[in-house]
Design a protein around this motif. Structure first.
Motif, short mmCIF file in Angstrom:
data_model
loop_
_atom_site.label_atom_id
_atom_site.label_comp_id
_atom_site.label_asym_id
_atom_site.label_seq_id
_atom_site.Cartn_x
_atom_site.Cartn_y
_atom_site.Cartn_z
N ASP A 24 -11.72 -4.52 -8.56
CA ASP A 24 -11.99 -4.40 -7.13
C ASP A 24 -11.74 -2.95 -6.72
O ASP A 24 -10.69 -2.62 -6.19
N TYR A 25 -12.71 -2.08 -7.00
CA TYR A 25 -12.53 -0.66 -6.73
C TYR A 25 -12.54 -0.42 -5.23
O TYR A 25 -13.39 -0.97 -4.54
N PRO A 26 -11.72 0.45 -4.63
CA PRO A 26 -10.62 1.20 -5.23
C PRO A 26 -9.28 0.50 -5.12
O PRO A 26 -8.27 1.13 -5.36
N ASP A 27 -9.29 -0.78 -4.76
CA ASP A 27 -8.02 -1.47 -4.50
C ASP A 27 -7.29 -1.92 -5.75
O ASP A 27 -6.28 -2.60 -5.66
N GLY A 28 -7.83 -1.60 -6.92
CA GLY A 28 -7.16 -2.04 -8.15
C GLY A 28 -7.94 -3.16 -8.80
O GLY A 28 -9.10 -3.40 -8.46
N GLU A 29 -7.30 -3.82 -9.72
CA GLU A 29 -8.00 -4.87 -10.45
C GLU A 29 -7.06 -5.99 -10.78
O GLU A 29 -5.84 -5.82 -10.76
N SER A 30 -7.65 -7.13 -11.11
CA SER A 30 -6.84 -8.28 -11.50
C SER A 30 -6.05 -7.96 -12.77
O SER A 30 -6.51 -7.18 -13.60
N LYS A 31 -4.92 -8.60 -12.94
CA LYS A 31 -4.13 -8.35 -14.15
C LYS A 31 -4.83 -8.92 -15.38
O LYS A 31 -4.48 -8.63 -16.51
N ALA A 83 -20.93 0.08 -17.81
CA ALA A 83 -20.87 -0.43 -16.43
C ALA A 83 -19.42 -0.79 -16.07
O ALA A 83 -18.96 -0.45 -14.98
N ILE A 84 -18.71 -1.43 -16.99
CA ILE A 84 -17.32 -1.81 -16.69
C ILE A 84 -16.45 -0.57 -16.52
O ILE A 84 -15.66 -0.46 -15.58
N ILE A 85 -16.64 0.42 -17.41
CA ILE A 85 -15.80 1.61 -17.35
C ILE A 85 -16.06 2.43 -16.09
O ILE A 85 -15.15 2.86 -15.40
N ARG A 88 -14.53 0.74 -13.12
CA ARG A 88 -13.08 0.90 -13.09
C ARG A 88 -12.69 2.30 -12.63
O ARG A 88 -11.78 2.48 -11.85
N LYS A 89 -13.45 3.33 -13.10
CA LYS A 89 -13.06 4.72 -12.80
C LYS A 89 -13.54 5.19 -11.43
O LYS A 89 -12.81 5.85 -10.69
#
Ligand code: HEM
Length: 124
Positions: A24-31, A83-85, A88-89
């Motif tokens: 969930d960019y930029p709020d972080g991501e699930s563990k 796409a995933i990377i 995330r970035k």
């Protein structure tokens, strides 16, 4: 071997969308995002291995189309990973997602067009 290929690619597509949407960019991501991504990478290896074995078994028939299938498969996996990377970035994974969907459809279509496998059998 073709069943392994199909099982792995269905799993990869499902895992890809779950992993992608767990960021969930930029709020972080699930563990769960990182472990899911690692499992997804393992599934890429199974697709590559099974695809390579199929290629070596049947590839001598229609060399050009099998060669293209090989390359399209590699590009599709590459686009999933990128796409995933990117997501995330920088949160810009959506751009690659469009390319991914196009390549995914062409790769699946060519896989079905080539003669082996249960999906090909459905269209005969
Ligand atoms: C995410 C990537 C990939 C997708 C979505 C995909 C999809 C498919 C599909 C739908 C089939 C047809 C199965 C059937 O007719 O029942 C297939 C077959 C095949 N795939 Fe893949 N594949 C991918 C990656 C690869 C890779 C990386 C290679 C090579 C290393 C490869 C080589 C092959 C071969 C040789 C066949 C057999 C074709 C035939 O003789 O009918 N694939 N693939």
């Amino acid at each position: 071997m073709i069943h392994l290929h199909l099982t792995a690619l269905v799993l990869a597509i499902i895992l890809f969308f779950i992993t992608y949407n767990s960021i969930d960019y930029p709020d972080g991501e699930s563990k769960y995002s990182k472990p899911l991504h690692m499992v997804l990478r393992l599934v890429y290896l199974i697709i590559l291995f099974s695809g390579l074995m199929l290629f070596l078994d049947f590839g001598s028939g229609n060399q050009m189309l099998y060669g293209i299938k090989f390359l399209l498969g590699l590009v599709t996996i590459g686009l999933m990973e990128m796409a995933i990377i990117k997501q995330r970035k920088k949160g810009t994974g959506r751009n690659l997602m469009i390319g991914l969907i196009v390549f995914l459809i062409i790769t699946i279509a060519l896989g079905i067009y080539l003669p082996m496998g249960p999906l090909s059998a459905m269209f005969q």
